[in-house]
Every structure is written in C-alpha cells, then in structure tokens.
Design an enzyme around this catalytic site. Structure first.
Site, PDB file in Angstrom:
ATOM      1  N   PRO A   2       2.665  -2.789   5.147  1.00  0.00           N
ATOM      2  CA  PRO A   2       3.157  -1.789   6.103  1.00  0.00           C
ATOM      3  C   PRO A   2       3.240  -0.410   5.450  1.00  0.00           C
ATOM      4  O   PRO A   2       3.738  -0.277   4.334  1.00  0.00           O
ATOM      5  CB  PRO A   2       4.545  -2.320   6.474  1.00  0.00           C
ATOM      6  CG  PRO A   2       4.458  -3.793   6.241  1.00  0.00           C
ATOM      7  CD  PRO A   2       3.557  -3.945   5.044  1.00  0.00           C
ATOM      8  N   GLU A   3       2.741   0.595   6.142  1.00  0.00           N
ATOM      9  CA  GLU A   3       2.792   1.966   5.652  1.00  0.00           C
ATOM     10  C   GLU A   3       3.864   2.724   6.435  1.00  0.00           C
ATOM     11  O   GLU A   3       4.662   2.127   7.149  1.00  0.00           O
ATOM     12  CB  GLU A   3       1.404   2.598   5.761  1.00  0.00           C
ATOM     13  CG  GLU A   3       0.359   1.823   4.963  1.00  0.00           C
ATOM     14  CD  GLU A   3      -1.035   2.412   5.020  1.00  0.00           C
ATOM     15  OE1 GLU A   3      -1.181   3.613   5.319  1.00  0.00           O
ATOM     16  OE2 GLU A   3      -1.995   1.662   4.759  1.00  0.00           O
ATOM     17  N   LYS A  59       8.549   4.276   2.290  1.00  0.00           N
ATOM     18  CA  LYS A  59       8.369   2.973   2.931  1.00  0.00           C
ATOM     19  C   LYS A  59       9.624   2.108   2.812  1.00  0.00           C
ATOM     20  O   LYS A  59       9.574   0.897   3.015  1.00  0.00           O
ATOM     21  CB  LYS A  59       7.170   2.247   2.314  1.00  0.00           C
ATOM     22  CG  LYS A  59       5.852   3.003   2.463  1.00  0.00           C
ATOM     23  CD  LYS A  59       4.718   2.264   1.765  1.00  0.00           C
ATOM     24  CE  LYS A  59       3.437   3.093   1.765  1.00  0.00           C
ATOM     25  NZ  LYS A  59       2.327   2.400   1.070  1.00  0.00           N
ATOM     26  N   HIS A  91      10.489 -19.297   5.439  1.00  0.00           N
ATOM     27  CA  HIS A  91      10.358 -18.007   4.750  1.00  0.00           C
ATOM     28  C   HIS A  91      11.390 -16.977   5.212  1.00  0.00           C
ATOM     29  O   HIS A  91      11.247 -15.793   4.892  1.00  0.00           O
ATOM     30  CB  HIS A  91       8.946 -17.421   4.888  1.00  0.00           C
ATOM     31  CG  HIS A  91       7.858 -18.342   4.424  1.00  0.00           C
ATOM     32  ND1 HIS A  91       7.829 -18.897   3.161  1.00  0.00           N
ATOM     33  CD2 HIS A  91       6.761 -18.825   5.073  1.00  0.00           C
ATOM     34  CE1 HIS A  91       6.762 -19.670   3.039  1.00  0.00           C
ATOM     35  NE2 HIS A  91       6.099 -19.652   4.182  1.00  0.00           N
ATOM     36  N   ARG A 110       5.282 -13.908   1.502  1.00  0.00           N
ATOM     37  CA  ARG A 110       4.734 -13.654   0.162  1.00  0.00           C
ATOM     38  C   ARG A 110       5.778 -13.121  -0.818  1.00  0.00           C
ATOM     39  O   ARG A 110       5.519 -13.010  -2.010  1.00  0.00           O
ATOM     40  CB  ARG A 110       3.539 -12.691   0.258  1.00  0.00           C
ATOM     41  CG  ARG A 110       2.384 -13.271   1.077  1.00  0.00           C
ATOM     42  CD  ARG A 110       1.164 -12.383   1.072  1.00  0.00           C
ATOM     43  NE  ARG A 110       0.553 -12.306  -0.251  1.00  0.00           N
ATOM     44  CZ  ARG A 110      -0.526 -11.573  -0.530  1.00  0.00           C
ATOM     45  NH1 ARG A 110      -1.109 -10.855   0.435  1.00  0.00           N
ATOM     46  NH2 ARG A 110      -1.036 -11.539  -1.744  1.00  0.00           N
ATOM     47  N   LYS A 151      -5.515  17.386 -10.988  1.00  0.00           N
ATOM     48  CA  LYS A 151      -5.704  15.936 -10.860  1.00  0.00           C
ATOM     49  C   LYS A 151      -7.195  15.616 -10.775  1.00  0.00           C
ATOM     50  O   LYS A 151      -7.878  16.059  -9.862  1.00  0.00           O
ATOM     51  CB  LYS A 151      -4.971  15.405  -9.627  1.00  0.00           C
ATOM     52  CG  LYS A 151      -3.460  15.330  -9.791  1.00  0.00           C
ATOM     53  CD  LYS A 151      -2.817  14.597  -8.618  1.00  0.00           C
ATOM     54  CE  LYS A 151      -1.325  14.443  -8.827  1.00  0.00           C
ATOM     55  NZ  LYS A 151      -1.012  13.509  -9.940  1.00  0.00           N
ATOM     56  N   ARG A 260      -8.251  -0.265  -4.127  1.00  0.00           N
ATOM     57  CA  ARG A 260      -8.159  -0.515  -2.685  1.00  0.00           C
ATOM     58  C   ARG A 260      -9.479  -0.189  -1.996  1.00  0.00           C
ATOM     59  O   ARG A 260     -10.155   0.775  -2.353  1.00  0.00           O
ATOM     60  CB  ARG A 260      -7.038   0.349  -2.062  1.00  0.00           C
ATOM     61  CG  ARG A 260      -5.678   0.222  -2.728  1.00  0.00           C
ATOM     62  CD  ARG A 260      -5.121  -1.191  -2.640  1.00  0.00           C
ATOM     63  NE  ARG A 260      -4.894  -1.598  -1.273  1.00  0.00           N
ATOM     64  CZ  ARG A 260      -3.792  -1.302  -0.574  1.00  0.00           C
ATOM     65  NH1 ARG A 260      -2.829  -0.576  -1.128  1.00  0.00           N
ATOM     66  NH2 ARG A 260      -3.653  -1.738   0.662  1.00  0.00           N
TER      67      ARG A 260
END
EC number: 3.2.2.23
Length: 270
Positions: A2-3, A59, A91, A110, A151, A260
């Site tokens: 989830p973002e 988050k 869970h 998880r 960067k 990613r």
C-alpha cells in the site's frame, strides 16, 4: 505494498468508524511481533484513553490518544477492519477493543507491517527523518529540484526515497513520470526546475485521483470497510509491460530500477 493513497483511504475509513472518540478498553495481541517486536507494555499505557484523532504520516497511521499514539504500517498485506463477535480470521494478529462493543482487527498474512508506540513523532526513529508530504503546499517544484541536486540515481529511484518525498511508491512513481513525459531512467540531478514543477503537479494530481477512487486494490489491499479500491483500472503504464501505450501505441517497456519493476513508454517519455 500500500502506498500513500491506500493508507489515506484506510485513515479516512477508520476516522469515520471511530468518529465518536471511543475509549480504548483492551489491546489484544495474538503474537508478540510482526516485522519487529511489538512494544506491548508501552502500548498498554494507552488503555483507558479516548481515541482523539487518526493521522497519516507518509505510509504510517497514527491512532492518537491524550497519552500517545499507536503507530501502524500495513507492510505488504496488512488491513484493518471492524470485527464483530465471531469474525476471527486466520492471520488476525491484533484486536483493538473500544467502548460501545467496537472491535478493530489487524490482519497481515505476510507480517511485514509494524505496530508501535509513539509519544513524540519528531523523535520517533520511524518518523523523524521523513521528507515532505506530497499533497501539502510545501512540496513544490523548487523543493523537489533542490532535493534531487547531486543525486546520480535514476529519477524514479529518487522519487521512492522517503527522505525526498514520502508515500510515492512504485505504482505512483511510474504513473506520475508517464503523465509528466519524463523517462524514469533520467539521472535525478539532470531534472530541470521546469520539469520538476511539472512532475510535482502530476504527482499531486495522480495521488488525489487515486484517493478519490479508493486506492489501488492489487494484492491484498482493502479499505477499512472491506471494499476494494478501483484506481488500478486507470493505470496507464504500471503493470502494462509489452502492451501498447495508451497515448502513442508503442509497446510499453519495463525494467528493474532500485529493485522494483518500472514501466514507461520510450516514445512519450524523454
């Protein structure tokens, strides 16, 4: 994972459920840890306190009482829901019991989430060094441009650095870069001020649209009500490897950046 939009959707759902500021009567831990040990003794000091507000930082969810807050990160598969008597599921790791026979359950197959205690957010190790919130006014083109100077990493990797800006994860970094017409492999330091301002605008727009749509329900994400979000139906590049670009028809490319999967159109994004 989830973002920001998904966590904000959960926050708003919990805020509605807990709007009457119920008293926290019991914290029932079904295990001693998630990704990290749960500080049960510290969290138990909040029992007997009213829940005064629910905030989001990056988050993280913060469930505030006058004596401190419970901090929750959903990890990869975490969800919060109202659990009526008899609604115990595999869970389920945490039950929060409130006055008025209200019970919240945290389920996380998880166990990559976390549940922690916070008294001062500015001093908490998980919160102290976070960057700006992307939907706040302080996050603008000049600020992003300044943070990216020097960067050498790919721009998409830099956008996922929580010290640069919080909450812009894999999905929304890919989508925002496509909307702004900027290739994800561009060295972050080479982003011009003009394009930084354009990118900030697209980040804000896409995050806001996703929140309005209830987030993106991929993997296990669900709102506090149990409903799914549907922003995933609006993805323009994410998860569309080798499909035709929705703008020009050229095949969407994918590449692993920063560990990613990243998706983009080499014709539309320069």
């Amino acid at each position: 994972m989830p973002e920001l939009p998904e966590v904000e959707v959960v926050r708003r759902g919990l805020e509605t459920i807990l709007k009457d500021q119920p008293i926290l009567e019991k914290v029932e831990l079904m295990r001693k840890d998630l990704r990290e040990p749960i500080p049960a003794k510290k969290i138990s000091t909040l029992v007997g306190q009213p829940l005064t507000s629910i905030e989001r930082r990056a988050k993280y969810l913060l469930l505030w009482t006058p004596k401190g807050a419970m901090l929750s990160h959903l990890g990869m598969t975490g969800t919060w829901r109202v659990a009526v008597p008899g609604d115990e599921r595999l869970h389920d790791h945490i039950y929060l019991h409130f006055s008025g026979d209200l019970r919240l359950a945290y389920r996380d197959p998880r166990r990559f989430g976390c549940f922690d205690f916070v008294q001062d957010p500015l001093k908490h190790p998980k919160l102290a060094d976070l960057g700006p919130e992307p939907l706040e006014a302080e996050f603008n083109g000049p600020l992003l441009w300044e943070k990216l100077r020097g960067k050498d990493v790919a721009l998409k990797v830099a956008l996922m650095d929580q010290k640069v800006v919080v909450g812009v994860g894999n999905i929304y970094a890919s989508e925002a870069l496509f909307a702004a017409g900027i290739k994800p492999t561009l060295p972050a330091r080479k982003l011009s001020l003009e394009r930084a301002s354009l990118l900030v605008g697209e980040i804000k727009k896409i995050l806001s649209q996703s929140i309005k749509a209830g987030g993106s329900s991929i993997s296990d994400f669900a709102q506090a009500s149990g409903e799914s979000g549907y922003f995933q139906t609006s993805f323009r590049v994410y998860g569309r490897d080798k499909e035709p670009c929705v703008t020009c028809g050229q095949q969407v490319k994918s590449k692993v950046l920063g560990g990613r999967n990243t998706f983009w159109c080499s014709r539309c994004q320069k």
